[in-house]
Scaffold this motif. Structure first.
Motif, PDB file in Angstrom:
ATOM      1  N   TYR A   1     120.305   7.385  76.879  1.00 16.24           N
ATOM      2  CA  TYR A   1     121.621   6.835  76.538  1.00 16.24           C
ATOM      3  C   TYR A   1     121.580   6.094  75.196  1.00 16.24           C
ATOM      4  CZ  TYR A   1     123.719   8.032  81.005  1.00 16.24           C
ATOM      5  OH  TYR A   1     124.233   8.728  82.079  1.00 16.24           O
TER       6      TYR A   1
ATOM      7  N   HIS B   1     124.691   6.517  73.091  1.00 17.47           N
ATOM      8  CA  HIS B   1     125.840   5.843  73.692  1.00 17.47           C
ATOM      9  C   HIS B   1     125.767   4.332  73.474  1.00 17.47           C
ATOM     10  CE1 HIS B   1     125.373   9.693  75.707  1.00 17.47           C
ATOM     11  NE2 HIS B   1     126.643   9.636  76.041  1.00 17.47           N
TER      12      HIS B   1
ATOM     13  N   TYR C   1     128.822   1.196  77.973  1.00 13.45           N
ATOM     14  CA  TYR C   1     127.374   1.410  78.064  1.00 13.45           C
ATOM     15  C   TYR C   1     126.634   0.115  77.736  1.00 13.45           C
ATOM     16  CZ  TYR C   1     128.926   6.256  77.876  1.00 13.45           C
ATOM     17  OH  TYR C   1     129.559   7.444  78.129  1.00 13.45           O
TER      18      TYR C   1
END
Length: 199
Positions: free
Chosen positions: A26, A29, A39
């Motif tokens: 991630y 993000h 996030y």
């Protein structure tokens, strides 16, 4: 311990919501969402291994600016937070190919910004208003306040030329004033309408 605790509930007003621990990379993000609206990086775990992700129905509900730390008011106190909130919300929507950025009821004062391709700005209107009426008389209108303007307040992505009416909806755009009324209609006679949008 994200191997055991996989759900977190944030209770901070405006930013409240449920976050689910998701494994995977991630990093992109988390980097885009500097305001941690959707996030959130775990303290002791690399974002390449996972992140806390807000549980929401983005396809129908959009990305609410409050999640990203929007500050309501007409003074300059919230401008930095609001700039970050708008930039993050647009970046996060852009990550998934587009979506709506929802501007809550109230006054959001910020500097000029750019809206990406396939991202729409929508005001979270909570009632009807009369055309030409003062939104401050209603109390449920979403208002963007122009903090500063050099050439354009909102710049639309080049490929969205001609889509202004569909890409921005249900919003009042005003500028702060030092007089008794803290906001005034935008644009003024000294600020031509072509400074509002650049396409």
């Amino acid at each position: 311990d994200t191997t055991k605790d996989t759900v977190a509930i944030l209770t901070e007003s405006g930013r409240d919501g449920t976050f689910i621990w998701r494994t995977g990379d991630y990093s992109t993000h988390v980097a885009a969402d500097v305001a941690e609206g959707v996030y959130v990086k775990a303290t002791a775990i690399a974002d390449t291994a996972g992140a806390w992700v807000r549980e929401a129905t983005y396809a129908t509900g959009g990305y609410n600016l409050d999640w990203f730390g929007r500050v309501d008011g007409h003074t300059t106190a919230g401008v930095t937070a609001n700039n970050s909130a708008m930039t993050s919300a647009i970046a996060v929507a852009n990550l998934v190919g587009g979506g709506e950025v929802v501007v809550p009821v109230g006054r959001t004062r910020l500097d000029p910004f750019t809206v990406s391709v396939n991202v729409w700005l929508r005001g979270a209107v909570q009632g009807p208003w009369t055309a030409g009426g003062n939104p401050m008389d209603y109390g449920y209108a979403p208002i963007l306040l122009v903090n500063s303007i050099a050439s354009n307040f909102i710049t639309l992505a080049p490929s969205d030329t001609g889509q202004v009416s569909g890409q921005i909806s249900d919003l009042f755009i005003w500028y702060p004033d030092s007089g008794a009324d803290p906001v005034q209609n935008f644009p003024t006679s000294a600020t031509p309408i072509n400074t509002l949008y650049a396409v």
